[in-house]
Scaffold this motif. Structure first.
Motif, PDB file in Angstrom:
ATOM      1  N   ALA A 221     -45.067  -9.406  15.699  1.00  0.00           N
ATOM      2  CA  ALA A 221     -45.839 -10.661  16.726  1.00  0.00           C
ATOM      3  C   ALA A 221     -44.606 -12.424  16.367  1.00  0.00           C
ATOM      4  CB  ALA A 221     -47.210 -11.149  16.053  1.00  0.00           C
ATOM      5  N   ILE A 222     -44.583 -12.422  15.045  1.00  0.00           N
ATOM      6  CA  ILE A 222     -43.278 -13.533  15.239  1.00  0.00           C
ATOM      7  C   ILE A 222     -41.670 -12.993  15.713  1.00  0.00           C
ATOM      8  CG2 ILE A 222     -41.206 -14.523  13.898  1.00  0.00           C
ATOM      9  CD1 ILE A 222     -44.144 -14.414  11.620  1.00  0.00           C
ATOM     10  N   ASP A 223     -41.288 -11.877  15.994  1.00  0.00           N
ATOM     11  CA  ASP A 223     -40.090 -11.375  16.335  1.00  0.00           C
ATOM     12  C   ASP A 223     -40.535 -11.559  17.574  1.00  0.00           C
ATOM     13  OD1 ASP A 223     -39.020 -10.046  13.598  1.00  0.00           O
ATOM     14  OD2 ASP A 223     -39.420  -7.905  14.054  1.00  0.00           O
ATOM     15  N   GLY A 224     -41.490 -11.684  18.423  1.00  0.00           N
ATOM     16  CA  GLY A 224     -42.022 -11.943  19.973  1.00  0.00           C
ATOM     17  C   GLY A 224     -41.902 -12.569  20.476  1.00  0.00           C
ATOM     18  N   LEU A 225     -42.280 -13.789  19.395  1.00  0.00           N
ATOM     19  CA  LEU A 225     -42.561 -15.553  19.633  1.00  0.00           C
ATOM     20  C   LEU A 225     -41.079 -15.869  19.405  1.00  0.00           C
ATOM     21  CD1 LEU A 225     -45.587 -16.150  18.114  1.00  0.00           C
ATOM     22  CD2 LEU A 225     -44.878 -15.919  20.504  1.00  0.00           C
ATOM     23  N   ARG A 226     -40.192 -15.661  18.157  1.00  0.00           N
ATOM     24  CA  ARG A 226     -38.159 -16.413  18.259  1.00  0.00           C
ATOM     25  C   ARG A 226     -38.258 -16.588  18.945  1.00  0.00           C
ATOM     26  NH1 ARG A 226     -36.308 -12.579  13.408  1.00  0.00           N
ATOM     27  NH2 ARG A 226     -36.308 -11.001  15.259  1.00  0.00           N
TER      28      ARG A 226
END
Length: 120
Positions: free
Chosen positions: A37-42
């Protein structure tokens, strides 16, 4: 409060223009789901404020987040209440559960999250 009104209220100044940021809390940020999720948002940090939680403050994806918050373990009887308090304090729009067990707990009290303005 409608989602568009809430998102308009949560804004950050960037230069001379007003930019709306969606505030996201990712729990269990060190796990596979949380990291994904964080990889997708960053890559979209101009659109998202990313707050992370994990039992390990130095997990892989934490440096890519705007903030970190300590939460009790999932088995803690006050876990859901504490997450709701964090959502209220940080005006979280979207809560992304990083562990399967959390999803069930959060779904059981979805009204409580809605009351603080957060979607699971």
């Amino acid at each position: 409060m409608t989602t568009s009104r809430r998102l308009t209220r949560i804004s950050a100044l960037k230069g001379t223009t007003m930019k709306t940021k969606i505030r996201v809390l990712v729990t269990c940020a060190g796990g596979g789901v949380g990291q994904s999720a964080i990889d997708g948002l960053r890559g979209h940090k101009d659109s998202y404020f990313i707050l992370a939680s994990d039992q390990q403050r130095f997990s892989y994806s934490i440096p890519d987040c705007d903030g970190f918050v300590d939460l009790p373990r999932i088995a803690d009887p006050d876990y859901v209440k504490t997450v709701q308090q964090v959502c209220a304090r940080y005006q979280i729009d979207v809560l992304i559960p990083g562990h399967d067990q959390e999803l069930e707990l959060f779904a059981q009290d979805s009204d409580g999250f809605a009351q603080v303005g957060s979607r699971v």
